[in-house]
Structures are given as structure tokens and as C-alpha cells.
Design a protein around this motif. Sequence first.
Motif, mmCIF file in Angstrom:
data_model
loop_
_atom_site.group_PDB
_atom_site.id
_atom_site.type_symbol
_atom_site.label_atom_id
_atom_site.label_comp_id
_atom_site.label_asym_id
_atom_site.label_seq_id
_atom_site.Cartn_x
_atom_site.Cartn_y
_atom_site.Cartn_z
ATOM 1 N N ALA A 175 21.263 -91.751 -67.476
ATOM 2 C CA ALA A 175 22.675 -91.617 -67.107
ATOM 3 C C ALA A 175 23.568 -91.737 -68.336
ATOM 4 O O ALA A 175 24.548 -91.000 -68.477
ATOM 5 N N HIS B 262 26.085 -88.855 -69.730
ATOM 6 C CA HIS B 262 27.480 -89.266 -69.898
ATOM 7 C C HIS B 262 27.947 -88.996 -71.330
ATOM 8 O O HIS B 262 29.041 -88.459 -71.558
ATOM 9 N N THR B 263 27.129 -89.341 -72.299
ATOM 10 C CA THR B 263 27.468 -89.157 -73.711
ATOM 11 C C THR B 263 27.551 -87.680 -74.092
ATOM 12 O O THR B 263 28.461 -87.273 -74.819
ATOM 13 N N ALA C 92 28.313 -85.181 -72.129
ATOM 14 C CA ALA C 92 29.542 -84.645 -71.545
ATOM 15 C C ALA C 92 30.759 -85.072 -72.358
ATOM 16 O O ALA C 92 31.673 -84.268 -72.587
ATOM 17 N N ASP C 93 30.772 -86.317 -72.818
ATOM 18 C CA ASP C 93 31.894 -86.803 -73.630
ATOM 19 C C ASP C 93 31.984 -86.066 -74.965
ATOM 20 O O ASP C 93 33.072 -85.721 -75.419
ATOM 21 N N LEU D 52 33.670 -83.127 -68.300
ATOM 22 C CA LEU D 52 33.845 -84.554 -68.035
ATOM 23 C C LEU D 52 33.564 -84.892 -66.579
ATOM 24 O O LEU D 52 32.846 -85.859 -66.282
ATOM 25 N N GLY E 126 29.691 -84.180 -65.847
ATOM 26 C CA GLY E 126 28.823 -85.116 -66.570
ATOM 27 C C GLY E 126 28.940 -86.532 -66.060
ATOM 28 O O GLY E 126 27.936 -87.215 -65.845
ATOM 29 N N HIS E 127 30.163 -86.991 -65.827
ATOM 30 C CA HIS E 127 30.346 -88.355 -65.322
ATOM 31 C C HIS E 127 29.895 -88.466 -63.869
ATOM 32 O O HIS E 127 29.378 -89.510 -63.462
ATOM 33 N N GLY E 128 30.088 -87.404 -63.091
ATOM 34 C CA GLY E 128 29.612 -87.423 -61.707
ATOM 35 C C GLY E 128 28.101 -87.490 -61.625
ATOM 36 O O GLY E 128 27.542 -88.260 -60.835
ATOM 37 N N SER F 135 26.049 -88.619 -63.971
ATOM 38 C CA SER F 135 25.575 -89.915 -64.472
ATOM 39 C C SER F 135 25.840 -91.030 -63.460
ATOM 40 O O SER F 135 25.016 -91.932 -63.317
ATOM 41 N N ALA F 136 26.955 -90.973 -62.749
ATOM 42 C CA ALA F 136 27.211 -91.984 -61.717
ATOM 43 C C ALA F 136 26.200 -91.868 -60.581
ATOM 44 O O ALA F 136 25.725 -92.876 -60.040
ATOM 45 N N ARG G 262 22.891 -93.329 -61.762
ATOM 46 C CA ARG G 262 22.919 -94.807 -61.816
ATOM 47 C C ARG G 262 22.707 -95.432 -60.443
ATOM 48 O O ARG G 262 22.225 -96.541 -60.333
#
Length: 138
Positions: A54, A58-59, A61-62, A125, A128-130, A132-133, A136
Motif C-alpha cells: 500500500a 501510495h508513493t 501516485a504521489d 492521487l 492511487g490513494h484509493g 492503497s487504502a 490496507r
Amino acid sequence: MDGPYAPQGRYDAGHAPYEPGPAAPYDQGQPGYGGRSQERYRRPRDGAGTARTALIIHTIADIAAAFLVLWILLYLLGANQANVFVDFVESFADGLAWWSQDIFTMDTEGLRVLLNYGLPAVIYLLVGHGISARIRRL
């Protein structure tokens, strides 16, 4: 100890030849493992691998969004496009935003760059954050 299996030498523990020797202290005799406990070889399922995956997503995507935002800033601030760094950032941003080129066709060039590169930054963003969440929570 007399008989055919009496200890005969220094390393003979009193068992028949070609037979399994005495069990080691960690052996629990679990079925399917040949009499040896495999618990010491298993990785604990503490979620470290999922958290690491995750974090990687996340990284990435950032970083993608950061390159797109950096190109927008360089363009809007009028950076020298003959510069090697500016050219690198532009080519990297073009590679990331290839699918969104010319979605918006504005008369103002700055607004066009902002929208055509800003949209992929926001999407990278969010996606990628979705992802990774979601990972997790596994």
C-alpha cells in the motif's frame, strides 16, 4: 544394553541403522511435515507485506502527481524550456498525461496546461490513494 541395536561407537545413539534418530526438542510431529514442526519457517501474518505494498502504490501516485504539478508550475512561471531539467520534467509529465492531452482546448495556453495536466494529477492521487487504502484494509 545388549542386542542387535546396542550402541557400537561414539556417534551411535542406540537406534537401528537407516531409521530416524531421536526427535529434536523442537519437533512436535505434525502430520504432513515429516515429523518436523514447520512453524519456525512460516512468516507471521502481521500485515507488514500489505502495508508495504500500500505504501509503494501510495508513493508512486504521489510522485506521478508531483511531476505533473511541477510541470504546471514550471510552465506557468515561464521556465526556460531549453533547460535540461525543465525538458526532463516536461517529457516525464507528457508520458504520465498522454491520455489526457487536448481534452480541454482553451484559448489561454496557461489554463489549457493547467487543466490538461492537472486532471491526471488529481486522478492519479485519487486512484492511487484509493487503491492503497483498500489494500490496507485487507
